[in-house]
Write an enzyme that holds these catalytic residues in place. Structure first.
Site, short mmCIF file in Angstrom:
data_model
loop_
_atom_site.label_atom_id
_atom_site.label_comp_id
_atom_site.label_asym_id
_atom_site.label_seq_id
_atom_site.Cartn_x
_atom_site.Cartn_y
_atom_site.Cartn_z
CB CYS A 81 -0.94 -0.04 1.20
SG CYS A 81 -0.09 -0.14 2.80
CE LYS A 82 1.60 8.35 1.69
NZ LYS A 82 1.02 9.44 2.45
#
Length: 117
Positions: A81-82
């Site tokens: 993800c981030k």
């Protein structure tokens, strides 16, 4: 505690992007990917749809949407993800669904993008 069997790092990712049998899944929202880019060979399955997509999307629909075969329970899935929080949540969901070779990229996009410069 972090189980080292369940996590990959940047060096691991450099290898797996060239291994088509590994399924790299970006669980960020599409607008995040549009603004930042993505790890090569990854597919986007937003976190809120991971369980339904892996558990019940028909094989032909998966192939049409992601241009690759739907993973089986024995395939290696790598989530990112981030920063790593959502990928951990996706990992937990995949493990509960029986995808026993699932992993999470610890540094996720922030680590990848900082080392690609």
């Amino acid at each position: 505690m972090v189980d080292p069997v369940r996590f990959v790092n940047y060096e691991d990712m450099l290898k797996v992007i060239h291994e088509p049998e590994k399924v790299i899944i970006d669980v960020r929202n599409p607008d995040e990917i549009e603004s930042t880019g993505k790890i090569p060979s990854s597919i986007n399955i937003p976190l809120n749809t991971v369980s339904d997509t892996l558990a019940s999307m028909p094989d032909d629909e998966f192939l049409k949407q992601y241009q690759r075969a739907k993973p089986s329970a024995s395939d290696e899935l790598i989530f990112y993800c981030k920063s790593g929080r959502r990928s951990q949540e996706a990992l937990d969901k995949a493990l509960k669904l029986g995808f026993s070779n699932s992993k999470s990229y610890l540094g996720s996009w922030e680590d990848w993008s900082s080392k690609q410069k």
